[in-house]
Scaffold this active site. Sequence first.
Site, mmCIF file in Angstrom:
data_model
loop_
_atom_site.group_PDB
_atom_site.id
_atom_site.type_symbol
_atom_site.label_atom_id
_atom_site.label_comp_id
_atom_site.label_asym_id
_atom_site.label_seq_id
_atom_site.Cartn_x
_atom_site.Cartn_y
_atom_site.Cartn_z
ATOM 1 N N THR A 191 -41.304 24.610 27.260
ATOM 2 C CA THR A 191 -40.092 23.793 26.995
ATOM 3 C C THR A 191 -39.665 23.927 25.531
ATOM 4 O OG1 THR A 191 -40.905 22.183 28.586
ATOM 5 C CG2 THR A 191 -39.312 21.378 26.971
ATOM 6 N N VAL A 192 -38.390 23.771 25.333
ATOM 7 C CA VAL A 192 -37.946 23.760 23.931
ATOM 8 C C VAL A 192 -37.327 22.398 23.627
ATOM 9 C CG1 VAL A 192 -37.558 26.239 23.710
ATOM 10 C CG2 VAL A 192 -35.671 24.788 24.477
#
Length: 538
Positions: free
Chosen positions: A357-358
Amino acid sequence: MQHDVHHDALYYPSASRRMTTFGKRGMVATSQPLAAQVGITILQQGGNAVDAAIATAAALTVVEPTSNGIGSDAFAIVWVNGKLHGLNASGQAPKAATIEAMKALGHDRIPSHGMLPVTIPGAPAAWAALSERFGRLPFAELLAPAIALAEEGFAVTPVIHQMWAEAVHTYGAYDDPAFTAWFDTFAPNGRAPQPGQIWASPGHAESLRAIAETRAQTFYTGELAERIDAFSREHGGLLRKEDLAGYAPEWVDPIGVRYQGHDIWEIPPNGSGLIVLQALGMLDQLEESSDTVETLHRRIEATKLAYMDGFKHLTERGAMAHTTEQLLSDEYLKSRAALIGEQAVDPTHGNPFQGGTVYLATADEEGNMVSFIQSNFHGFGSGMVVPKTGISLQNRGSSFSLDPDHANALAPHKRTYHTIIPGFITKGDQAVGPFGVMGGYMQPQGHVQVVTGLLNDGLNAQAALDMPRWKWVEGKTIEVEADFPNHLALALARRGHKIVKVADSISFGRGQIILRNAESGVLQGGTEPRTDGAVLPL
């Protein structure tokens, strides 16, 4: 409760791995320096914090494809004109996705890779929705930097290379032509690009350009939707263009708890932010201790108990047996906090009221702030890439259960339990700022550690991210980072915790924080030392 207790400096280091960053006119913090530069450029061109967040998010699909992509889901908490707004851009399961269909295909659980775990991607729709409601600059201008990065290429950074190499190994284990497009796009030579090597993706650029020109409509009702549909049909997937055409992100009211004189906000279910709020709510029921080991023990135990509730109860809001109000009520949290004793326990879920995830954070000089997260779930996601588009599809559907009695049981057009969660802190009627820690099931645990570091232990934004982290795995097992102090590890072990030191810090999450001083307006930012991140001021 208001507390002023500060703990063991050996656990909460007085010297950060990086210096705290300050700014006045704006700030962008994220896990890739090039993406942070894109956001700052948008602010310099007259864009606001929302514009900067959209541009940064689009750029991250290019420069950190190991964690997110055009085929990701997204969530956002936005502070604009003195008010919080939440956006849930997670996608539903396809209409044809049923427990019976999965079992007929020979599965007793949804696979992690291939087309079957793919749900409707929400990220492009999130960008368009944020721009339409709060943006200032034209939508196409926001995606232009990401398009240029994809066309011209960028130098791969060390942590991204490490995750990329792991993906090559993972997908290389499949003898399945469905994965050919992933290798054609991301590993044409059969290996991950090396640190410093230039990687470009013309197909990714073309997809972003089409999304920019149509305000994402092509992804849901146009040519890109047709190509996704055709690829899904060819490789045994259930996702269809009709599923994409019916999708729209949902504006929601964030949910929160009062903690240490502040309000901590998360997106409501199907997001897992409720776990964070439950853990903090339990801790707020307990008198603060000046003993570092006792404090750590309580934080771990509260997080474990909250997580067990999350695993039991969390799914799409309309399918939950208990409301968020019930799960966050003082009476229920007090009963859960009462389970925290001197020794570690095997946690169990409660029952209130019986009967990959960012992350990025942005701020502008007008006071607007954004907490934004988007993710493919596990690494590159499903391993499915629509040929010549650069669109890597997430595998969020693998979180569904095939047990029809489970709260998170698979059902057509249902949204699954979601690990990605943006966080936000306010005090009174003022925004304190956005925060987030990405990394699958580490995220709620990272939120708890960041919030308690900031509000209980008096750490600045950078120090709150630098401190050695712990991670509950299962039962009494707690993983800690290699630099976690030995005397504290031994003390926790004496309380019944099974402490395991882990050399690789990536699994302990990657976070960003931006805080605003209410009196001066000065911004304070921290960025994750465990990745190639950057926090840039304006």
